[in-house]
Design a protein around this motif. Sequence first.
Motif, short mmCIF file in Angstrom:
data_model
loop_
_atom_site.label_atom_id
_atom_site.label_comp_id
_atom_site.label_asym_id
_atom_site.label_seq_id
_atom_site.Cartn_x
_atom_site.Cartn_y
_atom_site.Cartn_z
N MET A 27 0.79 -1.27 -0.28
CA MET A 27 -0.03 -0.25 0.33
C MET A 27 0.87 1.04 0.45
N GLU A 28 0.04 1.69 -1.15
CA GLU A 28 1.18 3.53 -1.07
C GLU A 28 0.30 5.01 -0.54
N ALA A 29 0.13 5.62 0.30
CA ALA A 29 -0.30 6.91 0.25
C ALA A 29 0.84 7.57 0.22
N ARG A 30 -0.09 8.91 -0.39
CA ARG A 30 1.28 9.93 -1.56
C ARG A 30 0.34 11.75 -1.45
N GLY A 31 1.06 11.85 -0.65
CA GLY A 31 0.10 13.40 -0.06
C GLY A 31 -0.60 13.80 0.17
N LEU A 32 -0.96 12.19 1.12
CA LEU A 32 -3.20 12.60 1.70
C LEU A 32 -3.52 13.15 2.49
N THR A 33 -4.77 13.49 2.19
CA THR A 33 -4.82 15.28 3.03
C THR A 33 -6.79 14.97 2.59
N LEU A 34 -7.04 15.18 3.92
CA LEU A 34 -8.26 15.57 4.75
C LEU A 34 -8.19 16.92 5.31
N ALA A 35 -8.80 17.28 4.24
CA ALA A 35 -9.27 19.14 5.15
C ALA A 35 -10.88 18.93 4.83
N ILE A 36 -11.39 19.85 6.20
CA ILE A 36 -13.13 20.08 6.18
C ILE A 36 -12.61 21.69 6.86
N SER A 37 -13.79 22.45 5.95
CA SER A 37 -13.36 23.67 6.51
C SER A 37 -12.52 24.33 6.61
N GLY A 38 -11.36 24.29 6.08
CA GLY A 38 -10.32 24.38 5.91
C GLY A 38 -9.42 24.23 6.80
N LYS A 39 -9.86 22.54 7.52
CA LYS A 39 -8.73 22.38 8.73
C LYS A 39 -8.49 21.34 7.84
N ARG A 40 -7.01 21.29 7.15
CA ARG A 40 -6.01 20.09 7.55
C ARG A 40 -6.25 18.65 8.50
N LEU A 41 -7.40 18.02 8.54
CA LEU A 41 -7.42 16.91 9.49
C LEU A 41 -6.28 15.56 9.18
N VAL A 42 -6.02 15.33 8.55
CA VAL A 42 -5.21 14.05 7.80
C VAL A 42 -4.17 15.27 6.71
N ASP A 43 -3.05 15.77 6.94
CA ASP A 43 -2.50 16.49 6.06
C ASP A 43 -0.82 15.93 5.63
#
Length: 256
Positions: A27-43
């Motif tokens: 498994m490879e994750a690259r640049g994985l980001t989750l942003a909600i209302s402008g806040k990065r919860l996974v950065d």
Amino acid sequence: MLDAVDRTTAGERIIASKAAPRGLLPMEARGLTLAISGKRLVDAVDLDLNANSITMIMGPNGAGKSLLIRLLHGMITPTSGSITWSGEQLNEGMRRRQAMVFQRPVLLRRSVAANVDFVLSLRGPTDKAKRDHILEHVGLLEHAKQPARLLSGGEQQRLALARALALEPDVLFLDEPTASLDPASVLRIEQIVSSAHASGTKIIFITHDFGQAKRLAGDIVLMHRGGVLEHTPAEKFFEKPQTAKGVDFLAGRIVL
């Protein structure tokens, strides 16, 4: 996939022979980001999982651990970045080769047996012999006709594991499955998880329990503020963390 494992005392590592991993790794994750209302919860997480180890994800509350495994499982869509399993982008077919168990068991308001039957029916005709074998493996066969809601907390979590294992997943995600359980229930669940790992299932397991991580983990992913601080073999992590925040985490000083 329902082989038994040997267990030593609670303070020692679980011993289990390793089977060849199934086909979704690496498994490879690259640049994985989750942003909600402008806040990065996974950065901007970069993460490689190559070996059929038990990967423990650790970190303070709010670090993004649960969100990360939901992203890896495809339950939520990242804002940006990519996830590949065995060189291919995560897709629905891959999701069907994975399973997840949550901190609070998600069960049907039916009997114990009917909960497993429902999962087995998703793959074809119900196989009662297989169902009974799975229930026996998790220690619930004698409760097969009992309503699932009448099980104890530890028994409910074992039923949740039975449902997940009925899918014969290549990858099993576990989000603090032993939180709030008594020590005997914790060790029983650890035994089931270690057995699944020994038979070739990749385990990705969130825990706050240092003792549990020492018993089970092959590698540790340490998260803080949505990012990955360290990803290292478990023995090296507990002996000498790579970062100052890792040292603080083990000493109980790190907060979100």
